[in-house]
Design a protein around this motif. Structure first.
Motif, PDB file in Angstrom:
ATOM      1  N   UNK A 201      42.418 -31.682  25.977  1.00 21.56           N
ATOM      2  CA  UNK A 201      43.509 -30.645  25.965  1.00 21.56           C
ATOM      3  C   UNK A 201      42.448 -29.716  25.202  1.00 21.56           C
ATOM      4  N   UNK A 202      43.985 -28.281  25.649  1.00 20.73           N
ATOM      5  CA  UNK A 202      43.174 -27.087  24.854  1.00 20.73           C
ATOM      6  C   UNK A 202      44.564 -26.877  24.012  1.00 20.73           C
ATOM      7  N   UNK A 203      44.583 -28.053  22.674  1.00 23.55           N
ATOM      8  CA  UNK A 203      46.014 -28.186  22.388  1.00 23.55           C
ATOM      9  C   UNK A 203      44.868 -28.124  20.616  1.00 23.55           C
ATOM     10  N   UNK A 204      45.404 -28.073  19.280  1.00 21.61           N
ATOM     11  CA  UNK A 204      44.531 -28.561  18.360  1.00 21.61           C
ATOM     12  C   UNK A 204      44.932 -29.418  18.393  1.00 21.61           C
ATOM     13  N   UNK A 205      43.636 -30.379  17.459  1.00 22.89           N
ATOM     14  CA  UNK A 205      43.307 -31.581  16.972  1.00 22.89           C
ATOM     15  C   UNK A 205      44.517 -32.406  16.014  1.00 22.89           C
ATOM     16  N   UNK A 206      44.709 -31.185  15.106  1.00 26.47           N
ATOM     17  CA  UNK A 206      45.680 -31.874  14.121  1.00 26.47           C
ATOM     18  C   UNK A 206      47.050 -32.035  15.185  1.00 26.47           C
ATOM     19  N   UNK A 207      47.614 -31.053  15.822  1.00 28.36           N
ATOM     20  CA  UNK A 207      48.877 -31.422  17.012  1.00 28.36           C
ATOM     21  C   UNK A 207      48.527 -32.645  17.547  1.00 28.36           C
ATOM     22  N   UNK A 208      47.637 -32.855  17.997  1.00 28.95           N
ATOM     23  CA  UNK A 208      47.355 -34.015  19.119  1.00 28.95           C
ATOM     24  C   UNK A 208      47.475 -35.788  18.201  1.00 28.95           C
TER      25      UNK A 208
ATOM     26  N   UNK B 151      52.278 -30.354  26.818  1.00 31.17           N
ATOM     27  CA  UNK B 151      51.077 -31.025  26.730  1.00 31.17           C
ATOM     28  C   UNK B 151      50.062 -32.456  26.879  1.00 31.17           C
ATOM     29  N   UNK B 152      51.132 -32.530  25.529  1.00 31.89           N
ATOM     30  CA  UNK B 152      50.519 -33.903  24.886  1.00 31.89           C
ATOM     31  C   UNK B 152      50.793 -34.703  25.731  1.00 31.89           C
ATOM     32  N   UNK B 153      52.453 -34.346  25.669  1.00 34.62           N
ATOM     33  CA  UNK B 153      53.207 -36.033  26.384  1.00 34.62           C
ATOM     34  C   UNK B 153      53.091 -36.308  27.418  1.00 34.62           C
ATOM     35  N   UNK B 154      52.981 -35.343  28.327  1.00 39.93           N
ATOM     36  CA  UNK B 154      52.449 -34.976  29.704  1.00 39.93           C
ATOM     37  C   UNK B 154      51.128 -36.087  30.311  1.00 39.93           C
ATOM     38  N   UNK B 155      49.371 -35.311  29.087  1.00 45.40           N
ATOM     39  CA  UNK B 155      48.719 -35.732  29.149  1.00 45.40           C
ATOM     40  C   UNK B 155      48.773 -37.418  29.112  1.00 45.40           C
TER      41      UNK B 155
END
Length: 185
Positions: A34-41, A10-14
């Motif tokens: 994104x629907x991902x934790x900010x720490x992960x991004x 999700x992060x890489x495609x965005x």
């Protein structure tokens, strides 16, 4: 840090789609897009930064990540994308249909026509441009050339309009701070 493959994709495609990504320096919330934790991004993008796939700018508690050419090649291989697909930062903006010159027409595009006024417009002639002062200009500097509240001029005589009253002693440094000795009369 171990990141699930779904979140990584999700992060890489965005990132590949836009070419840039921002993230607030707050590790306890979800990313604002994104629907991902900010720490992960942030940690995924810092990993890409260490391999020179993105450039980072940090300002006012926000991370700004920009994809490099090497990063485009890496993400294209990671996401199995063809060569024709490029990030939106590399795409040239398409002009909107009928937008150029449609409002006013002509060469000036979207600017209104000029108001000519009383006199016609004449072309610029560089020979007519006058630089500096005219030939008959002779500056005349009066006074001692200094700043302050009066005092003595260069020749030692008190200046006209100075702060000293008539009959006051002219020696010393002023304001009652003489060089010592008996007061003058």
């Amino acid at each position: 840090m171990l990141v699930p493959k779904k979140q990584r994709n999700v992060v890489y495609s965005a990132l590949f789609k836009e070419g840039v990504m921002t993230a607030k320096k707050d590790f306890n919330v979800k990313h604002h897009e994104l629907e991902v934790p900010n720490l992960v991004v942030i940690k995924l993008l810092q990993s890409l930064k260490s391999r020179a796939f993105v450039k980072e700018t940090f300002n006012w508690q926000w991370h700004y990540f920009y994809l490099t050419n090497e990063g485009i090649e890496f993400l294209r291989g990671f996401l199995n994308l063809p060569e024709e697909i490029v990030p939106s930062t590399l795409k040239k903006p398409k002009p909107q249909a009928g937008a150029a010159g449609s409002r006013y027409g002509g060469e000036r595009g979207d600017r209104p026509p000029r108001a000519e006024g009383d006199r016609p417009r004449r072309p610029f002639n560089p020979d007519e441009k006058k630089l500096g002062a005219g030939g008959d200009f002779k500056p005349d500097f009066r006074g001692s050339g200094g700043f302050g509240r009066g005092g003595a001029s260069r020749d030692g005589a008190p200046r006209e309009g100075g702060y000293r009253r008539e009959g006051a002693p002219t020696g010393g440094a002023g304001f009652g701070r003489g060089r010592g000795g008996a007061p003058r009369e």
